[in-house]
Scaffold this active site. Structure first.
Site, short mmCIF file in Angstrom:
data_model
loop_
_atom_site.label_atom_id
_atom_site.label_comp_id
_atom_site.label_asym_id
_atom_site.label_seq_id
_atom_site.Cartn_x
_atom_site.Cartn_y
_atom_site.Cartn_z
N THR A 197 -16.57 32.64 26.36
CA THR A 197 -17.74 31.81 26.13
C THR A 197 -17.86 30.77 27.24
OG1 THR A 197 -17.72 32.05 23.74
CG2 THR A 197 -18.46 29.93 24.56
N ARG A 225 -23.38 38.03 12.48
CA ARG A 225 -22.38 36.94 12.46
C ARG A 225 -22.77 35.86 13.47
NH1 ARG A 225 -19.03 34.45 16.60
NH2 ARG A 225 -17.18 33.60 15.60
N VAL A 226 -22.71 34.61 13.07
CA VAL A 226 -22.98 33.52 13.98
C VAL A 226 -21.75 32.61 14.01
CG1 VAL A 226 -24.45 31.53 14.47
CG2 VAL A 226 -25.45 33.61 13.51
N GLY A 227 -21.32 32.21 15.20
CA GLY A 227 -20.15 31.34 15.34
C GLY A 227 -20.55 29.88 15.53
N ASP A 228 -19.65 29.14 16.13
CA ASP A 228 -19.87 27.70 16.31
C ASP A 228 -20.85 27.37 17.44
OD1 ASP A 228 -17.94 28.82 18.10
OD2 ASP A 228 -17.27 26.81 18.66
N GLY A 249 -13.54 28.96 21.42
CA GLY A 249 -12.39 29.35 20.62
C GLY A 249 -12.81 30.08 19.36
N1 ASP Z 1 -16.60 30.26 19.90
C1 ASP Z 1 -17.17 31.55 20.18
C2 ASP Z 1 -17.61 32.19 18.88
O1 ASP Z 1 -16.90 32.08 17.91
C3 ASP Z 1 -16.23 32.47 20.86
C4 ASP Z 1 -15.56 31.93 22.11
O2 ASP Z 1 -15.51 30.73 22.33
O3 ASP Z 1 -15.09 32.74 22.91
O4 ASP Z 1 -18.62 32.84 18.87
#
Ligand code: ASP
Length: 330
Positions: A197, A225-228, A249
Site C-alpha cells: 500500500t 472487502r474494504v480495509g482501513d 498494514g
Molecule cells: N492496509 C491495507 C488494507 O488492509 C493493506 C496494506 O497496507 O498493505 O487494505
C-alpha cells in the site's frame, strides 16, 4: 513561510528481509521512492500546498508497478482488482475517499475530486466511478492493473485458501483465527516479492498538513472487502492542530484501533509529542490485537516519524533543499 516543509512517503510494510531481496530489486525500490520524493519536494518548494504534494506523491506511487496501488494492485479472490484511496486536508478537515473502484486509473485523484467537488466524503463502487467519470477522470480497462508478479502472488495465496497482506502473506481477518490474540506467523508467500500500500504526508511552506493513502488491499481478499485505507481516521488523517498520518498494514486491526486518528487524538488529549503518540499506536496498541504494519506522520513543526512493527517498511522523506532519504529495513 515555513522552512520546515517536508514530504514523507511509504510503500507498505511487512516481512521485507534483506536476505530475500536482490541488490537490483533493492536499488529499484530506492530509486522509485527517491523519484517520488523529488517530485513532491518540487511541489512544496514552489509553494504548492501539502494537499498537492501528497496528491502528486500518491499518484506517482499508484503508477509504479512496484507498489500495491493502481497499476500493480493485488488480486481479489475473484481474480479482479478493487482499489481504495483517501485524502485529507489538515487546514480545513475536508476529506474525500473512494473504495472498491475497478476502472479509475488513479483512485487518489478520484478521492481528491470527492474532497473538492462533493458534499460527501466516501463513495463506493459504481457510484464512485460515476462520480469520477463526471469529473472527467481517466478510466482504464481493468486489465491495466494486472501485473505478472501480483498474479503469481495471488495463485500462491489461493493455494493457501486465505487473504494475505500483499507484502508478507500474513493472514487477515477474513480468517477467523485472526480474531484471537495469537501472533501472526511471519511466512512470506514469496520472499522475493514484497509490495505494499502507498501513502504520503506533508507539511507545506504555509504551515498546512495533508495526508493521502491508496491501496489494492490484500491479496485474495473477498470481493467487496474494504480495509482501513479509505476510512478517514483509520488509514488516513490530517489536522493542522496535530498531525498528518498515513498507515499501512493489517487493515482490519488499523480500523479497530482507529489508528491514524489515535495518533492525532493522543497528541491533542494527552499532549504528547508526535513521535510518542505514533510509537504508542504502532508498538503498543496495535500489537495488542495482532495489528502488523506501520505509519508515517508529520506535525506542524515539521517533525517526522516513520514507525513500523514489521521487519521492514518502504519509506522515505525529503525536506526542502535536502536530498531525499529512503529506507527499507529496520
Ligand atoms: N492496509 C491495507 C488494507 O488492509 C493493506 C496494506 O497496507 O498493505 O487494505
Amino acid at each position: 513561510m515555513n522552512s520546515n516543509a517536508v514530504i514523507a512517503i511509504h510503500g507498505g510494510a511487512g516481512t521485507i528481509l534483506r536476505s530475500s531481496m536482490s541488490a537490483s530489486a533493492e536499488a529499484d525500490y530506492h530509486a522509485a521512492l527517491q523519484a517520488v520524493l523529488s517530485a513532491a519536494q518540487r511541489v512544496l518548494a514552489e509553494g504548492g500546498s501539502a494537499l498537492d504534494a501528497v496528491s502528486v506523491a500518491v499518484r506517482l506511487l499508484e503508477d509504479c508497478p512496484l507498489f500495491n496501488a493502481g497499476h500493480g494492485a493485488v488480486y481479489t479472490a475473484a481474480g479482479t482488482h478493487e482499489l481504495d484511496a483517501a485524502i485529507m486536508d489538515g487546514s480545513t478537515l475536508d476529506a474525500g475517499a473512494v473504495c472498491c473502484v475497478t476502472r479509475v486509473r488513479n483512485p487518489i485523484l478520484a478521492a481528491r475530486s470527492v474532497l473538492e467537488k462533493s458534499e460527501h466524503v466516501l463513495f463506493t463502487g459504481e457510484g464512485a466511478e460515476a462520480f469520477a467519470a463526471a469529473q472527467g477522470l481517466e478510466f482504464v480497462d481493468p486489465a491495466y492493473f494486472d501485473t505478472e508478479a501480483r498474479h503469481r502472488q495471488w495463485m500462491l495465496a489461493r493455494g493457501q485458501q486465505r487473504a494475505m497482506l500483499d507484502h508478507d502473506g500474513a493472514t487477515l481477518a477474513s480468517d477467523a483465527s485472526l480474531k484471537s490474540a495469537e501472533p501472526t506467523p511471519h511466512e512470506p508467500i514469496d520472499p522475493n516479492r514484497k509490495f505494499g500500500t502507498v501513502g504520503a504526508v506533508a507539511l507545506d511552506i504555509h504551515g498546512h498538513l495533508a495526508a493521502a493513502t491508496s491501496t489494492g488491499g490484500v491479496t485474495n481478499k473477498q470481493v467487496g472487502r474494504v480495509g482501513d485505507t479509505p476510512l478517514i481516521g483509520a488509514g488516513c488523517y490530517a489536522d493542522d492542530a496535530t498531525c498528518a498520518v498515513s498507515t499501512t498494514g493489517s487493515g482490519e486491526m488499523f480500523m479497530r484501533m482507529v489508528a491514524a486518528y489515535d495518533v492525532a487524538a493522543q497528541m491533542a488529549y494527552r499532549q504528547v509529542s508526535l513521535q510518542e503518540a505514533a510509537h504508542d499506536v504502532v508498538m503498543n496498541r496495535l500489537p495488542k490485537i495482532n495489528g502488523r504494519g506501520g505509519l508515517i506522520a508529520v506535525d506542524a513543526h515539521g517533525n517526522v516519524t516513520l514507525p513500523f512493527n514489521t521487519e521492514g517498511m518502504y519509506r522515505g522523506f525529503a525536506r526542502l533543499s535536502e536530498a531525499p532519504e529512503t529506507a527499507i529495513y529496520r
